[in-house]
Design a protein around this motif. Structure first.
Motif, PDB file in Angstrom:
ATOM      1  N   PRO A 174      32.388  22.525  56.356  1.00  0.00           N
ATOM      2  CA  PRO A 174      32.583  23.920  56.752  1.00  0.00           C
ATOM      3  C   PRO A 174      31.497  24.374  57.726  1.00  0.00           C
ATOM      4  CG  PRO A 174      32.761  23.676  54.380  1.00  0.00           C
ATOM      5  CD  PRO A 174      32.205  22.387  54.903  1.00  0.00           C
ATOM      6  N   CYS A 175      31.877  25.243  58.633  1.00  0.00           N
ATOM      7  CA  CYS A 175      30.936  25.789  59.619  1.00  0.00           C
ATOM      8  C   CYS A 175      30.526  27.193  59.165  1.00  0.00           C
ATOM      9  CB  CYS A 175      31.564  25.820  61.009  1.00  0.00           C
ATOM     10  SG  CYS A 175      32.040  24.191  61.626  1.00  0.00           S
ATOM     11  N   GLY A 176      29.642  27.249  58.197  1.00  0.00           N
ATOM     12  CA  GLY A 176      29.205  28.529  57.675  1.00  0.00           C
ATOM     13  C   GLY A 176      29.283  28.562  56.164  1.00  0.00           C
ATOM     14  N   GLN A 177      28.484  29.430  55.582  1.00  0.00           N
ATOM     15  CA  GLN A 177      28.431  29.582  54.127  1.00  0.00           C
ATOM     16  C   GLN A 177      29.452  30.608  53.674  1.00  0.00           C
ATOM     17  OE1 GLN A 177      24.439  29.664  52.190  1.00  0.00           O
ATOM     18  NE2 GLN A 177      25.104  31.675  51.437  1.00  0.00           N
ATOM     19  N   GLY A 178      30.131  30.307  52.571  1.00  0.00           N
ATOM     20  CA  GLY A 178      31.166  31.198  52.069  1.00  0.00           C
ATOM     21  C   GLY A 178      30.614  32.321  51.207  1.00  0.00           C
ATOM     22  N   VAL A 179      31.441  33.351  51.023  1.00  0.00           N
ATOM     23  CA  VAL A 179      31.168  34.436  50.082  1.00  0.00           C
ATOM     24  C   VAL A 179      32.350  34.521  49.125  1.00  0.00           C
ATOM     25  CG1 VAL A 179      30.868  36.933  49.769  1.00  0.00           C
ATOM     26  CG2 VAL A 179      29.736  35.763  51.671  1.00  0.00           C
ATOM     27  N   VAL A 180      32.079  34.407  47.834  1.00  0.00           N
ATOM     28  CA  VAL A 180      33.110  34.440  46.795  1.00  0.00           C
ATOM     29  C   VAL A 180      32.676  35.481  45.774  1.00  0.00           C
ATOM     30  CG1 VAL A 180      34.280  33.127  44.991  1.00  0.00           C
ATOM     31  CG2 VAL A 180      33.684  32.010  47.155  1.00  0.00           C
ATOM     32  N   ALA A 181      33.462  36.550  45.604  1.00  0.00           N
ATOM     33  CA  ALA A 181      32.986  37.658  44.774  1.00  0.00           C
ATOM     34  C   ALA A 181      34.122  38.350  44.036  1.00  0.00           C
ATOM     35  CB  ALA A 181      32.255  38.683  45.644  1.00  0.00           C
ATOM     36  N   PHE A 182      33.833  38.730  42.808  1.00  0.00           N
ATOM     37  CA  PHE A 182      34.681  39.634  42.037  1.00  0.00           C
ATOM     38  C   PHE A 182      34.039  41.016  42.034  1.00  0.00           C
ATOM     39  CE2 PHE A 182      36.964  36.405  39.151  1.00  0.00           C
ATOM     40  CZ  PHE A 182      38.211  36.731  39.666  1.00  0.00           C
ATOM     41  N   LEU A 183      34.796  42.052  42.348  1.00  0.00           N
ATOM     42  CA  LEU A 183      34.422  43.396  41.956  1.00  0.00           C
ATOM     43  C   LEU A 183      34.822  43.569  40.497  1.00  0.00           C
ATOM     44  CD1 LEU A 183      35.433  45.649  44.989  1.00  0.00           C
ATOM     45  CD2 LEU A 183      33.129  44.952  44.292  1.00  0.00           C
ATOM     46  N   ALA A 184      33.958  44.181  39.692  1.00  0.00           N
ATOM     47  CA  ALA A 184      34.212  44.357  38.264  1.00  0.00           C
ATOM     48  C   ALA A 184      33.975  45.811  37.888  1.00  0.00           C
ATOM     49  CB  ALA A 184      33.296  43.442  37.448  1.00  0.00           C
ATOM     50  N   THR A 185      34.749  46.294  36.928  1.00  0.00           N
ATOM     51  CA  THR A 185      34.576  47.651  36.439  1.00  0.00           C
ATOM     52  C   THR A 185      34.912  47.710  34.956  1.00  0.00           C
ATOM     53  OG1 THR A 185      34.982  49.971  37.015  1.00  0.00           O
ATOM     54  CG2 THR A 185      36.923  48.549  36.835  1.00  0.00           C
ATOM     55  N   ARG A 186      34.408  48.738  34.290  1.00  0.00           N
ATOM     56  CA  ARG A 186      34.690  48.936  32.873  1.00  0.00           C
ATOM     57  C   ARG A 186      35.774  49.994  32.718  1.00  0.00           C
ATOM     58  NH1 ARG A 186      28.770  50.254  31.101  1.00  0.00           N
ATOM     59  NH2 ARG A 186      28.199  49.756  33.249  1.00  0.00           N
ATOM     60  N   LEU A 187      36.891  49.619  32.139  1.00  0.00           N
ATOM     61  CA  LEU A 187      37.994  50.541  31.870  1.00  0.00           C
ATOM     62  C   LEU A 187      38.177  50.631  30.365  1.00  0.00           C
ATOM     63  CD1 LEU A 187      40.517  49.227  34.572  1.00  0.00           C
ATOM     64  CD2 LEU A 187      39.073  51.257  34.718  1.00  0.00           C
ATOM     65  N   ASP A 188      37.928  51.808  29.815  1.00  0.00           N
ATOM     66  CA  ASP A 188      38.014  52.013  28.358  1.00  0.00           C
ATOM     67  C   ASP A 188      37.160  51.002  27.591  1.00  0.00           C
ATOM     68  OD1 ASP A 188      39.807  54.167  28.667  1.00  0.00           O
ATOM     69  OD2 ASP A 188      41.522  52.783  28.750  1.00  0.00           O
ATOM     70  N   GLY A 189      35.978  50.716  28.149  1.00  0.00           N
ATOM     71  CA  GLY A 189      35.050  49.827  27.471  1.00  0.00           C
ATOM     72  C   GLY A 189      35.361  48.356  27.589  1.00  0.00           C
ATOM     73  N   VAL A 190      36.343  47.985  28.409  1.00  0.00           N
ATOM     74  CA  VAL A 190      36.730  46.579  28.607  1.00  0.00           C
ATOM     75  C   VAL A 190      36.507  46.215  30.072  1.00  0.00           C
ATOM     76  CG1 VAL A 190      38.594  44.889  28.486  1.00  0.00           C
ATOM     77  CG2 VAL A 190      38.444  46.711  26.775  1.00  0.00           C
ATOM     78  N   LEU A 191      35.800  45.118  30.320  1.00  0.00           N
ATOM     79  CA  LEU A 191      35.529  44.713  31.697  1.00  0.00           C
ATOM     80  C   LEU A 191      36.796  44.181  32.355  1.00  0.00           C
ATOM     81  CD1 LEU A 191      32.964  44.536  33.556  1.00  0.00           C
ATOM     82  CD2 LEU A 191      33.141  42.065  33.231  1.00  0.00           C
ATOM     83  N   HIS A 192      37.079  44.651  33.557  1.00  0.00           N
ATOM     84  CA  HIS A 192      38.182  44.156  34.384  1.00  0.00           C
ATOM     85  C   HIS A 192      37.612  43.648  35.707  1.00  0.00           C
ATOM     86  CE1 HIS A 192      40.480  46.557  31.543  1.00  0.00           C
ATOM     87  NE2 HIS A 192      41.629  46.197  32.092  1.00  0.00           N
TER      88      HIS A 192
END
Length: 467
Positions: free
Chosen positions: A327-345
Motif C-alpha cells: 500500500p502507498c500510505g497508512q490506513g485509518v480504520v475507526a469506529f465511532l461509538a456512543t452510549r444509548l440507554d447505557g449500552v455501547l453502540h
C-alpha cells in the motif's frame, strides 16, 4: 533493498500502565526474533524464483499453479463516487485455516499462540494463531515441513469446537478470499514447542493495545468468539464507558435496532447495489504500468505490486520468492461509538468492496487511506473522517497502529481507533448503530462483517481487560 528484522524498541500502545504486566511476553518475542531472524529483499517482479509472468496478459502465477495469482480486475459500481476503475488484485481461491487451540484452566481460557514471521510484517515476528496455513501449505506444495498442530483443526470433535466459520479478507485487495476461522478446545497437556506459548484470553486482549504485536489473523479469530464469553472472562467494569461496553457484549434489551431490522437493512443495500468485477489481464489496464521491477499506478498512489526474496529461520520453508502488494500510505480504520440507554453502540458502514463474495459487508465507520483522497472525487471522502481525525484525546477510547495480513501485504499498516461521540443522529442508508453482541451474532455466519471491523471488535472487547 534488504530488510532484516530485529527486536523493536519499547512497546507502544494507547494506554500504557506504570508497570507492564506482560513484559515477559515481550521479552520472549524479542528473544525469538533474535533466534529466528528474517531477511527480506525487494527484487524485480521479472526475477522471482518459481514464478512466471504470462507474456500476453502479464498475469503472475506460481509454477505449481497453486498459492495465488496476481491478476487484473475491471470494476463497475454504478452510482458510486468512483463508478468505474481497473486495478490489480490477488486471486487466491484456496480456503486457508486460521486456528486457535484453546484449553480451560478453571475459569480461565488459554490459547496457544505462535511467534510467526511474515515477510510483510513491520517487525517480522508477531503473535499469530496456533495454525495459519493455506491449503497449499498443508498439502506440502511448498516442499517444506508439516504444519504443527494442524490435525486439531482438520477433523475436530464437533463437541470441542467453539468457533468454525469462513470469513473474508480485504475485499479491495483480494478477490473473494476466505479463511476458515476456528477455535478448538483440547484437554491435552501440550508443552509448547519453540516459538509457541500459552496465553490467557486476558493477556492476549491487553497485547492488542501494542503497535504491530498481534497479527491480523489472530485478531479475526478472536472477534469470532462469542461476545458474552469475552465479557464473562473480563475483569470488573471501570468507568461508564466500560460498563456500557460490557452490556454491549451481552444479549438483552438496549439495542437501537433489533437484529431482524439489521438483516433487512443489509439485504436491502445488497439488493440495491450493482457491482460488476471481472477478471482481466494486467497488461493494458488504464492508469497502471507493468514493468520488470513492479506494477504501479501512474499517480504513485493506492498500492503497487512488488517482488521479494525471503530467508527465514523457523518457518516450514526457509527460503522463497513471491509477489506482494505494498500500500502507498497508512490506513485509518475507526469506529465511532456512543452510549444509548447505557449500552455501547458502534456506527457500522454497509461497505462495497469489489472482492466481496456478496457485494456488501459491515465495515468500520471509517476505513480509508487518506493519502489517496486528494486524487479521488470529493464525494469519495468518508463522511466521518474529519470527526475521527479531529477527535480530542479524551474521546479516543482505543488507538493502536496494527499490521494487516503480512503474508501477501508488504508493510500494510493502519491506525485503528475507537472514538466516542455524543452525536447519535448519524444514521443514513449506509450507516447503522449496532451493539457488539449483534455483530457477534452476525459473525456466526460468513460474509457479514469485514476484516477491518473484526479487528476493531477484538480491540474493543480487549478494553474490558483493563490490565
Amino acid at each position: 533493498m534488504t530488510e532484516t528484522t530485529a527486536p523493536p524498541g519499547p512497546p507502544q500502545h494507547g494506554r500504557l500502565a506504570t508497570a507492564d504486566p506482560d513484559a515477559d511476553i515481550h521479552e520472549w518475542l524479542a528473544d525469538w526474533r533474535r533466534q529466528a531472524p528474517m531477511r527480506v529483499d525487494v527484487v524485480p517482479l521479472a526475477g522471482l524464483r518459481g514464478w512466471r509472468q504470462d507474456s500476453d496478459t502479464g498475469v503472475l502465477a506460481h509454477r505449481s499453479g497453486r498459492f495465488f495469482r496476481v491478476e487484473g480486475l475491471s470494476v463497475e459500481v454504478p452510482g458510486a463516487a468512483v463508478p468505474r476503475w481497473d486495478q490489480p488484485v490477488l486471486h487466491q481461491p484456496e480456503v486457508g485455516i486460521l486456528g486457535l487451540l484453546a484449553r480451560r484452566d478453571g475459569d480461565t481460557l488459554r490459547v496457544l499462540v505462535q511467534a510467526k514471521a511474515e515477510p510483510g510484517n513491520q517487525d517480522g515476528h508477531q503473535l499469530a494463531p496456533t495454525v495459519q496455513a493455506t491449503r497449499s501449505n498443508w498439502t506440502g506444495v511448498h516442499g517444506g515441513r508439516p504444519v504443527p498442530f494442524l490435525h486439531h483443526f482438520r477433523d475436530p470433535d464437533p463437541r470441542r469446537v467453539l468457533v468454525d466459520v469462513r470469513q473474508s479478507e480485504h475485499g479491495s485487495w483480494f478477490l473473494r478470499k476466505r479463511n476458515r476461522n476456528m477455535v478448538v478446545l483440547t484437554d491435552e497437556d501440550i508443552v509448547p514447542p519453540p516459538g509457541f506459548r500459552w496465553l490467557s484470553l486476558a493477556q492476549l486482549h491487553r497485547l492488542l493495545r501494542h503497535d504491530d504485536l498481534v497479527n491480523m489473523d489472530i485478531r479475526t479469530v478472536l472477534s469470532c468468539l462469542p461476545a458474552e464469553l469475552t465479557a464473562r472472562a473480563a475483569g470488573p467494569a471501570g468507568d461508564a464507558f466500560t460498563a456500557a461496553l460490557r452490556r454491549s457484549c451481552r444479549p438483552g434489551p438496549g439495542s437501537r435496532h433489533h437484529t431482524g431490522e439489521l438483516l433487512h437493512w443489509i439485504t436491502d443495500v445488497r439488493s440495491r447495489t450493482e457491482v460488476d468485477a471481472d477478471r482481466t489481464a494486467l497488461r493494458g489496464q488504464a492508469a497502471w504500468h507493468l514493468g520488470e521491477v513492479s506494477l504501479r499506478h501512474d499517480s504513485g498512489l493506492f498500492f503497487e505490486v512488488i517482488g521479494v526474496d525471503v530467508d527465514a529461520e523457523g518457518r516450514e520453508v526457509a527460503s522463497w520468492s513471491q509477489p506482494m502488494l505494498r500500500p502507498c500510505g497508512q490506513g485509518v480504520v475507526a469506529f465511532l461509538a456512543t452510549r444509548l440507554d447505557g449500552v455501547l453502540h458502534v456506527l457500522a458502514h454497509a461497505r462495497v468492496e469489489p472482492g466481496f463474495v456478496d457485494v456488501v459487508e459491515l465495515a468500520p465507520t471509517v476505513q480509508c487511506t487518506p493519502a489517496t483522497l486528494d486524487y479521488l472525487p470529493a464525494a469519495a471522502r468518508p463522511p466521518f473522517l474529519d470527526q475521527v481525525l479531529g477527535a480530542p484525546p479524551e474521546r479516543v477510547r482505543f488507538r493502536a497502529l496494527l499490521s494487516e495480513e503480512g503474508g501477501r501485504l508488504y508493510r500494510a499498516r493502519s491506525s485503528y481507533l475507537v472514538v466516542e461521540t455524543d452525536d447519535v443522529d448519524l444514521e443514513s442508508d449506509q450507516y447503522r448503530w449496532v451493539t457488539l453482541h449483534q455483530l457477534s451474532e452476525l459473525l456466526r455466519h460468513s460474509n457479514y462483517v469485514n476484516v477491518s471491523a473484526r479487528s476493531l471488535i477484538a480491540c474493543l472487547r480487549g478494553l474490558l481487560d483493563a490490565g
